[in-house]
Design a protein around this motif. Structure first.
Motif, PDB file in Angstrom:
ATOM      1  N   ALA A  71       0.839  -1.206   0.000  1.00  0.00           N
ATOM      2  CA  ALA A  71       0.000   0.000   0.000  1.00  0.00           C
ATOM      3  C   ALA A  71       0.872   1.254   0.000  1.00  0.00           C
ATOM      4  CB  ALA A  71      -0.938   0.001   1.209  1.00  0.00           C
ATOM      5  N   LEU A  72       1.936   1.242   0.801  1.00  0.00           N
ATOM      6  CA  LEU A  72       2.849   2.387   0.844  1.00  0.00           C
ATOM      7  C   LEU A  72       3.534   2.583  -0.513  1.00  0.00           C
ATOM      8  CD1 LEU A  72       4.115   4.623   2.606  1.00  0.00           C
ATOM      9  CD2 LEU A  72       5.949   2.998   3.146  1.00  0.00           C
ATOM     10  N   GLU A  73       3.944   1.500  -1.143  1.00  0.00           N
ATOM     11  CA  GLU A  73       4.567   1.607  -2.467  1.00  0.00           C
ATOM     12  C   GLU A  73       3.595   2.178  -3.500  1.00  0.00           C
ATOM     13  OE1 GLU A  73       6.000  -2.405  -3.028  1.00  0.00           O
ATOM     14  OE2 GLU A  73       8.016  -1.843  -2.345  1.00  0.00           O
ATOM     15  N   ASN A  74       2.334   1.780  -3.428  1.00  0.00           N
ATOM     16  CA  ASN A  74       1.330   2.321  -4.349  1.00  0.00           C
ATOM     17  C   ASN A  74       1.110   3.816  -4.111  1.00  0.00           C
ATOM     18  OD1 ASN A  74       0.874  -0.106  -5.674  1.00  0.00           O
ATOM     19  ND2 ASN A  74      -0.724  -0.722  -4.244  1.00  0.00           N
ATOM     20  N   ILE A  75       1.029   4.194  -2.852  1.00  0.00           N
ATOM     21  CA  ILE A  75       0.877   5.612  -2.510  1.00  0.00           C
ATOM     22  C   ILE A  75       2.089   6.388  -3.006  1.00  0.00           C
ATOM     23  CG2 ILE A  75       0.784   7.262  -0.594  1.00  0.00           C
ATOM     24  CD1 ILE A  75      -0.808   5.029   0.950  1.00  0.00           C
ATOM     25  N   ALA A  76       3.280   5.840  -2.787  1.00  0.00           N
ATOM     26  CA  ALA A  76       4.516   6.511  -3.214  1.00  0.00           C
ATOM     27  C   ALA A  76       4.570   6.664  -4.726  1.00  0.00           C
ATOM     28  CB  ALA A  76       5.737   5.735  -2.712  1.00  0.00           C
ATOM     29  N   TRP A  77       4.095   5.667  -5.450  1.00  0.00           N
ATOM     30  CA  TRP A  77       4.076   5.755  -6.913  1.00  0.00           C
ATOM     31  C   TRP A  77       3.177   6.898  -7.377  1.00  0.00           C
ATOM     32  CZ3 TRP A  77       0.510   5.374 -10.843  1.00  0.00           C
ATOM     33  CH2 TRP A  77       1.047   5.280 -12.132  1.00  0.00           C
ATOM     34  N   VAL A  78       1.982   6.982  -6.802  1.00  0.00           N
ATOM     35  CA  VAL A  78       1.058   8.061  -7.152  1.00  0.00           C
ATOM     36  C   VAL A  78       1.666   9.409  -6.749  1.00  0.00           C
ATOM     37  CG1 VAL A  78      -1.202   9.093  -6.633  1.00  0.00           C
ATOM     38  CG2 VAL A  78      -1.018   6.623  -7.050  1.00  0.00           C
ATOM     39  N   LEU A  79       2.227   9.464  -5.558  1.00  0.00           N
ATOM     40  CA  LEU A  79       2.837  10.695  -5.046  1.00  0.00           C
ATOM     41  C   LEU A  79       3.954  11.189  -5.961  1.00  0.00           C
ATOM     42  CD1 LEU A  79       3.288  12.799  -2.729  1.00  0.00           C
ATOM     43  CD2 LEU A  79       4.874  11.123  -1.745  1.00  0.00           C
ATOM     44  N   THR A  80       4.895  10.324  -6.302  1.00  0.00           N
ATOM     45  CA  THR A  80       6.023  10.758  -7.133  1.00  0.00           C
ATOM     46  C   THR A  80       5.568  11.122  -8.544  1.00  0.00           C
ATOM     47  OG1 THR A  80       6.618   8.447  -7.604  1.00  0.00           O
ATOM     48  CG2 THR A  80       7.832   9.564  -5.823  1.00  0.00           C
ATOM     49  N   SER A  81       4.542  10.438  -9.051  1.00  0.00           N
ATOM     50  CA  SER A  81       3.994  10.800 -10.366  1.00  0.00           C
ATOM     51  C   SER A  81       3.385  12.191 -10.322  1.00  0.00           C
ATOM     52  CB  SER A  81       2.933   9.787 -10.805  1.00  0.00           C
ATOM     53  OG  SER A  81       3.505   8.526 -10.989  1.00  0.00           O
ATOM     54  N   MET A  82       2.643  12.481  -9.267  1.00  0.00           N
ATOM     55  CA  MET A  82       2.032  13.803  -9.117  1.00  0.00           C
ATOM     56  C   MET A  82       3.101  14.887  -9.013  1.00  0.00           C
ATOM     57  SD  MET A  82      -1.106  13.022  -6.476  1.00  0.00           S
ATOM     58  CE  MET A  82      -1.598  14.738  -6.340  1.00  0.00           C
ATOM     59  N   VAL A  83       4.127  14.625  -8.199  1.00  0.00           N
ATOM     60  CA  VAL A  83       5.196  15.610  -8.000  1.00  0.00           C
ATOM     61  C   VAL A  83       5.959  15.830  -9.303  1.00  0.00           C
ATOM     62  CG1 VAL A  83       7.405  16.016  -6.819  1.00  0.00           C
ATOM     63  CG2 VAL A  83       5.411  15.244  -5.512  1.00  0.00           C
TER      64      VAL A  83
END
Length: 183
Positions: A71-83
């Motif tokens: 779940a953390l990896e999925n959140i991080a993927w979305v986060l870094t894509s947004m950034v």
């Protein structure tokens, strides 16, 4: 008159509002962070480590639910894509060239929180919330700037000015002029 292209290495730390992330996620970053913090704290108490390990420790050795790490990896993927998208969108018109070298979600770094520290649980939840990203980029200024310190200050100012309204916080942690190459 010749123009100088000044390449600058810039390190930033940005924070995305959790509400912006939640619109794109199935799991709440805060709920994932709370569960991770509880399990990491329990692991530390059980093994008397004296510190809270980084997530990669648990990826290698187990000790917390793998679903939480997923779940953390999925959140991080979305986060870094947004950034990445926001930085490209906002800074591309400002610099003549922009290259994002790396993005790292701070939730995957070693927590600075220590067991027994005041507000350790709250600080650990904040650390694992996956809302902050460290960004390293190379930007090119298309201006004749002789003073390298002035070039660095200009790049820092441009980053802050063009990004501050699009993140809940931004910190330009370092700026280094790499070279000057006349056209």
């Amino acid at each position: 008159m010749s123009l100088n292209f000044t390449r600058v290495a810039i390190s930033l730390q940005v924070r995305v509002p959790e509400t912006a992330l939640e619109r794109h996620l199935a799991a709440s970053p805060h709920v994932v962070a709370e569960n991770l913090a509880e399990q990491v704290m329990a692991y530390e108490r059980e093994h008397a480590l004296g510190y809270y390990p980084a997530v990669d420790f648990f990826q290698q050795h187990g000790g917390i639910e793998p679903e939480l790490i997923d779940a953390l990896e999925n959140i991080a993927w979305v986060l870094t894509s947004m950034v990445r998208n926001e930085i490209r969108l906002r800074l591309r018109p400002v610099f003549s060239n922009l290259k994002i070298e790396s993005l790292k979600t701070l939730a995957f770094t070693m927590p600075t929180v220590r067991p027994g520290q005041q507000n350790a649980r709250t600080n650990l939840i904040d650390h694992f919330s996956a809302t902050s990203v460290k960004v390293n980029l190379i930007a090119t200024l298309l201006q004749k700037i002789v003073d390298t310190k002035a070039a660095g200050r200009m790049a820092e100012s441009m980053c802050y000015r063009w990004l501050k309204d699009h993140f809940s916080s931004i910190d330009v942690t370092s700026v280094h002029v790499l070279d000057d190459a006349p056209e």
